[in-house]
Design a protein around this motif. Structure first.
Motif, PDB file in Angstrom:
ATOM      1  N   ARG A 189       0.829  -1.210   0.000  1.00  0.00           N
ATOM      2  CA  ARG A 189       0.000   0.000   0.000  1.00  0.00           C
ATOM      3  C   ARG A 189       0.866   1.264   0.000  1.00  0.00           C
ATOM      4  O   ARG A 189       0.542   2.256  -0.661  1.00  0.00           O
ATOM      5  CB  ARG A 189      -0.936  -0.006   1.207  1.00  0.00           C
ATOM      6  CG  ARG A 189      -2.081  -1.014   1.104  1.00  0.00           C
ATOM      7  CD  ARG A 189      -3.025  -0.862   2.279  1.00  0.00           C
ATOM      8  NE  ARG A 189      -4.116  -1.802   2.224  1.00  0.00           N
ATOM      9  CZ  ARG A 189      -5.231  -1.642   1.518  1.00  0.00           C
ATOM     10  NH1 ARG A 189      -5.377  -0.554   0.772  1.00  0.00           N
ATOM     11  NH2 ARG A 189      -6.184  -2.546   1.542  1.00  0.00           N
ATOM     12  N   ALA A 190       1.944   1.226   0.750  1.00  0.00           N
ATOM     13  CA  ALA A 190       2.832   2.397   0.807  1.00  0.00           C
ATOM     14  C   ALA A 190       3.444   2.680  -0.562  1.00  0.00           C
ATOM     15  O   ALA A 190       3.533   3.839  -0.993  1.00  0.00           O
ATOM     16  CB  ALA A 190       3.926   2.177   1.851  1.00  0.00           C
TER      17      ALA A 190
ATOM     18  N   GLN B  66       0.715   4.117  -2.834  1.00  0.00           N
ATOM     19  CA  GLN B  66       0.447   5.517  -2.506  1.00  0.00           C
ATOM     20  C   GLN B  66       1.539   6.424  -3.066  1.00  0.00           C
ATOM     21  O   GLN B  66       1.268   7.501  -3.598  1.00  0.00           O
ATOM     22  CB  GLN B  66       0.344   5.678  -0.990  1.00  0.00           C
ATOM     23  CG  GLN B  66      -0.047   7.077  -0.541  1.00  0.00           C
ATOM     24  CD  GLN B  66      -0.238   7.160   0.961  1.00  0.00           C
ATOM     25  OE1 GLN B  66      -0.140   6.166   1.677  1.00  0.00           O
ATOM     26  NE2 GLN B  66      -0.502   8.363   1.454  1.00  0.00           N
TER      27      GLN B  66
ATOM     28  N   ARG C 238       1.138   6.816  -6.915  1.00  0.00           N
ATOM     29  CA  ARG C 238       0.042   7.719  -7.254  1.00  0.00           C
ATOM     30  C   ARG C 238       0.436   9.168  -7.002  1.00  0.00           C
ATOM     31  O   ARG C 238       0.102  10.060  -7.790  1.00  0.00           O
ATOM     32  CB  ARG C 238      -1.212   7.352  -6.461  1.00  0.00           C
ATOM     33  CG  ARG C 238      -1.810   6.013  -6.863  1.00  0.00           C
ATOM     34  CD  ARG C 238      -2.997   5.623  -6.008  1.00  0.00           C
ATOM     35  NE  ARG C 238      -4.144   6.481  -6.237  1.00  0.00           N
ATOM     36  CZ  ARG C 238      -5.338   6.293  -5.669  1.00  0.00           C
ATOM     37  NH1 ARG C 238      -5.519   5.258  -4.855  1.00  0.00           N
ATOM     38  NH2 ARG C 238      -6.338   7.115  -5.909  1.00  0.00           N
ATOM     39  N   ALA C 239       1.164   9.410  -5.908  1.00  0.00           N
ATOM     40  CA  ALA C 239       1.592  10.775  -5.592  1.00  0.00           C
ATOM     41  C   ALA C 239       2.586  11.306  -6.622  1.00  0.00           C
ATOM     42  O   ALA C 239       2.586  12.500  -6.944  1.00  0.00           O
ATOM     43  CB  ALA C 239       2.208  10.819  -4.200  1.00  0.00           C
TER      44      ALA C 239
ATOM     45  N   ALA D 271     -10.829   1.961  -4.827  1.00  0.00           N
ATOM     46  CA  ALA D 271      -9.467   2.488  -4.987  1.00  0.00           C
ATOM     47  C   ALA D 271      -8.939   2.202  -6.389  1.00  0.00           C
ATOM     48  O   ALA D 271      -8.239   3.031  -6.985  1.00  0.00           O
ATOM     49  CB  ALA D 271      -8.543   1.889  -3.929  1.00  0.00           C
TER      50      ALA D 271
ATOM     51  N   CYS E 103      -7.781   4.922  -9.162  1.00  0.00           N
ATOM     52  CA  CYS E 103      -6.450   4.832  -9.759  1.00  0.00           C
ATOM     53  C   CYS E 103      -6.541   4.863 -11.291  1.00  0.00           C
ATOM     54  O   CYS E 103      -5.818   5.615 -11.953  1.00  0.00           O
ATOM     55  CB  CYS E 103      -5.783   3.542  -9.283  1.00  0.00           C
ATOM     56  SG  CYS E 103      -4.030   3.483  -9.577  1.00  0.00           S
TER      57      CYS E 103
END
Length: 339
Positions: free
Chosen positions: A84-85, A88, A91-92, A116, A120
């Motif tokens: 997940r990290a 994230q 995506r950032a 989600a 995305c």
């Protein structure tokens, strides 16, 4: 021969790793292939080591893709927080390459994170497929994945879904391929459900083959009045093709009669819409204002089974949607002896 068993995948991965050692300039693609083989052999921890090795190098061409593959791999063998990290972070960073977006969106989808996943796919489409941007194979894949997830979420079609439908070239429409019941059945562990789905697919394949064995109709494009007004407002150069709606309807009928008189059979009419036409133009990387695109659009709609056979019987409603019987509308002077 392609690797098939876990042992064969491991052997191929080790061969690729040895090759990468001898040719460091090709290390990235070779180690990515090796990691894929290790994942297929369920050696996910070894695959993760290769991804880490690549990310530690200073010369990788696409770190976002490697991070996306690492995230998908980590999640599969119990390292969800790390996955997940990574997702994230990707995506950032908003990478400009479609591949990492597709990998992380499909990873979220595979773990039932449908909202989600949809976010995305939509972020990626907004970034990489804005209005009037020609679509590539990779950005089309993003829209296709987004279409699938939206079907699973029971969301109505939007403009991007229409583009995905238009770009799809397979014999089975995307709505059928992405039917939630079918997707869930294909992911089932129940052999009876899988056998039933295989039987259904075989039956449909037989029907499709039978349909495709018939020639596609020679189809003429019909624009309803509202659609034609919108078309000419947006693309006034097409006014030469369509001086008025009445003239357009008369030309459709005249063209079909001329084709029938020349011996052409299996004639039809396809109804056009501006959003569908614009999506087709985008898929062809051509301006919608190009008159030459109109015939290609008609042929494509006909090939997808969208044509209505012509002529109707005299008592059936006219194809022009006037509501009058064909024999009292555009079919008034049709020779009754002609089929």
């Amino acid at each position: 021969m392609r690797p098939d068993t876990p042992a064969e995948h491991i052997a191929e991965a080790e061969r690729l790793i040895r090759t990468a050692t001898r040719y460091p300039e090709d290390q990235e693609p070779l180690l990515l292939q090796a990691a894929a083989h290790l994942e297929l052999a369920d050696e996910r921890e070894r695959a993760s080591t290769l991804y880490d090795q690549l990310l530690a190098a200073d010369t990788v061409d696409d770190p976002s893709l490697i991070k996306a593959l690492q995230a998908a791999n980590l999640w599969e063998y119990g390292h969800e927080p790390e996955a997940r990290a990574l997702i994230q972070g990707i995506r950032a960073s908003a990478p400009k390459d479609p591949a990492p977006w597709e990998v992380i969106a499909e990873a979220l989808e595979a773990h039932d994170e449908l909202e989600a996943s949809h976010e995305c796919f939509t972020e990626a489409a907004t970034l990489l497929a804005p209005d009037n941007t020609p679509l590539t194979r990779a950005t089309t894949a993003l829209l296709t994945g987004r279409h699938r997830v939206r079907r699973l979420l029971a969301l109505p079609h939007d403009d991007w879904d229409m583009v995905a439908d238009t770009r799809h070239i397979g014999p089975i429409p995307l709505d059928e391929l992405h039917d939630p019941k079918r997707i869930w059945a294909l992911g089932s562990d129940d052999p009876a459900e899988l056998r039933a789905e295989i039987a259904r697919l075989r039956a449909e394949l037989g029907d499709r083959r039978a349909a495709l064995s018939r020639p596609f109709p020679v189809a003429i494009l019909h624009w309803p009045a509202r659609e034609l007004t919108e078309l000419l407002t947006s693309y006034p150069t097409l006014s030469a093709e369509y001086p008025s709606h009445d003239a357009h309807l008369a030309q459709v009928e005249a063209s079909l009669r001329a084709l029938a008189a020349s011996g052409t059979t299996n004639l039809g009419i396809v109804t056009a819409s501006v959003p569908s036409y614009e999506a087709f133009a985008a898929s062809e990387k051509t301006s919608p204002s190009s008159p030459s695109l109109l015939a290609e659009y008609a042929t494509t709609l006909a090939a997808r089974g969208k044509a209505t056979p012509w002529p109707p019987t005299a008592t059936n409603p006219c194809w022009c949607t006037s509501g009058r019987p064909y024999g009292e509308c555009h079919g008034r002077s049709v020779d009754p002896a002609r089929p």
